[in-house]
Motif scaffolding. Structure first.
Motif, mmCIF file in Angstrom:
data_model
loop_
_atom_site.group_PDB
_atom_site.id
_atom_site.type_symbol
_atom_site.label_atom_id
_atom_site.label_comp_id
_atom_site.label_asym_id
_atom_site.label_seq_id
_atom_site.Cartn_x
_atom_site.Cartn_y
_atom_site.Cartn_z
ATOM 1 N N SER A 185 0.826 -1.211 0.000
ATOM 2 C CA SER A 185 0.000 0.000 0.000
ATOM 3 C C SER A 185 0.857 1.257 0.000
ATOM 4 C CB SER A 185 -0.935 -0.006 1.209
ATOM 5 O OG SER A 185 -1.855 -1.085 1.134
ATOM 6 N N ALA A 188 2.004 1.739 -3.505
ATOM 7 C CA ALA A 188 0.929 2.289 -4.325
ATOM 8 C C ALA A 188 0.740 3.778 -4.057
ATOM 9 C CB ALA A 188 -0.371 1.530 -4.044
ATOM 10 N N GLU A 189 0.822 4.166 -2.792
ATOM 11 C CA GLU A 189 0.659 5.567 -2.418
ATOM 12 C C GLU A 189 1.794 6.419 -2.979
ATOM 13 O OE1 GLU A 189 -0.557 9.132 -0.636
ATOM 14 O OE2 GLU A 189 -1.674 7.263 -0.879
ATOM 15 N N THR A 192 1.640 7.315 -6.720
ATOM 16 C CA THR A 192 0.705 8.344 -7.194
ATOM 17 C C THR A 192 1.393 9.674 -7.444
ATOM 18 O OG1 THR A 192 0.089 9.005 -4.928
ATOM 19 C CG2 THR A 192 -1.218 7.255 -5.965
ATOM 20 N N THR A 193 2.495 9.920 -6.736
ATOM 21 C CA THR A 193 3.226 11.184 -6.914
ATOM 22 C C THR A 193 4.630 10.991 -7.469
ATOM 23 O OG1 THR A 193 3.953 11.074 -4.594
ATOM 24 C CG2 THR A 193 1.958 12.342 -5.067
ATOM 25 N N PRO A 195 6.087 8.061 -9.605
ATOM 26 C CA PRO A 195 5.914 6.763 -10.264
ATOM 27 C C PRO A 195 7.209 6.032 -10.586
ATOM 28 C CG PRO A 195 5.460 8.569 -11.778
ATOM 29 C CD PRO A 195 5.588 9.180 -10.434
ATOM 30 N N GLU A 218 -2.304 -5.124 -9.352
ATOM 31 C CA GLU A 218 -2.328 -3.666 -9.242
ATOM 32 C C GLU A 218 -1.161 -2.996 -9.955
ATOM 33 O OE1 GLU A 218 -2.894 -2.357 -5.185
ATOM 34 O OE2 GLU A 218 -4.138 -4.093 -4.703
ATOM 35 N N ARG A 289 -0.206 6.200 4.802
ATOM 36 C CA ARG A 289 0.092 7.578 4.408
ATOM 37 C C ARG A 289 1.329 8.105 5.140
ATOM 38 N NH1 ARG A 289 -3.096 11.734 2.563
ATOM 39 N NH2 ARG A 289 -4.067 10.091 1.326
#
Length: 341
Positions: A185, A188-189, A192-193, A195, A218, A289
């Motif tokens: 996770s 993945a997070e 998003t910013t 890659p 994913e 996060r």
């Protein structure tokens, strides 16, 4: 002294720790008997120690040191012949349900049955005291000295096929305690910013297929590298070391990362905060996060990375090494033998 070392099935840090003690005890003029299952004795080199498979082989030793709750329980079954008994707690019980209940009962029995309980982290020491330990004290487990880097970072990155991409490294068995679903996770997070960031995990275990299935489904930027013998080389190539565990004592992988000068992001669990001090960015377990933000902060901030690297190296330089840990344990054994004779 004639020292008995007892451990259950192990392929990781506990067996590695015991294997590091044996040659130091022998060099100090002591006899050593190691009791462990065949799989463990095949995996580790216990040198010139006498190796036995049953606790009866430890009878006649001057002190028995069991490593872990299962080893402690085995010693208690032959308690009248195995004393004084020292038990080191290396791990917490994180299992739930009936299995967790049985394991916590075992903890209590081991705490009350041992002459001395040693904890690899302060939270384990406090738990042992609450469960009725006669004596309990902190006894840090040293990480082995890091081997020299043999492969340049550029070559490691070329072998991984990542070029100049930022590399976030994790090391550990693919098992529930390490909470690798949270690591996926985090990947993945971060993606998003950022890659281009690559996450790599060293280790094998029962969760490999499940983790790989999610990575594929994913399209996550995570590589499962399996068992590797070049962890020092991988650390030298890493930009961040990430630990997502539900619980750790004095995690050997964190010690290795800080020794290698790799900035660390980790969960604030068990003995991790007291181990790393200000030399890591910490987040709550499962805080995807927070962990991702820690990774981003290091990758986007050279000054932050440099400060963490310097703090980690300074901290690691003050840790007891394997020689100091072995000497401390020998002093402990001597005191117990003298008082229980």
């Amino acid at each position: 002294m004639r020292i008995g070392l007892l451990l259950a099935e192990s392929r990781g840090g506990i067996g590695q720790h015991v294997a590091s003690l044996v040659p130091r005890y022998l060099a100090a003029g002591h006899e050593v008997v190691v009791c462990a299952p065949p799989g463990t004795t095949d995996h580790f080199d216990f040198g010139a120690a006498t190796v036995v498979a049953q606790t009866v082989g430890l009878r006649g030793t001057d002190v028995v040191h069991a490593h872990g709750y299962r080893a402690g329980m085995a010693a208690l079954r032959d308690r009248s012949h195995l004393r004084p008994l020292v038990v080191t707690w290396h791990n917490a019980v994180i299992a739930t349900g009936a299995r967790g209940l049985v394991m916590r009962l075992g903890q209590r029995l081991v705490a009350r049955g041992a002459d001395l309980t040693l904890g690899a982290s302060s939270d384990l020491v406090e738990l042992a005291r609450r469960l009725g330990a006669r004596q309990a004290r902190l006894a840090p487990v040293a990480a082995p000295a890091m081997p020299a880097v043999r492969t340049p970072s550029a070559a490691v990155r070329e072998e991984l096929g990542i070029g100049d991409a930022p590399l976030v490294l994790s090391v550990g068995r693919l098992a529930p305690q390490k909470d690798y679903p949270s690591l996926l996770s985090v990947a993945a997070e971060v993606a998003t910013t950022d890659p281009g960031v690559v996450f790599a995990v060293v280790g094998d275990g029962p969760l490999r297929d499940n983790l790989q299935a999610r990575i594929d489904a994913e399209s996550l930027p995570v590589r499962l590298l399996g068992h590797r013998k070049d962890v020092a080389d991988l650390l030298s190539a890493a930009d961040v070391f990430l630990l997502t565990s539900h619980w750790e004592a004095r995690a050997l992988v964190l010690q290795e990362a800080l020794q290698a000068g790799v900035p660390v992001v980790a969960t604030a669990v068990g003995g991790v905060p007291e181990l790393v001090g200000d030399a890591a960015i910490l987040a709550f377990p499962g805080d995807t996060r927070g962990l991702a933000d820690g990774v981003r902060k290091i990758l986007s901030g050279p000054e932050t990375a440099a400060a963490l690297r310097a703090e980690g190296l300074q901290l690691a330089a003050g840790w007891p090494d394997e020689d100091a840990v072995a000497k401390n344990l020998l002093d402990i054994y001597g005191g117990l033998v003298a008082t229980t004779a």
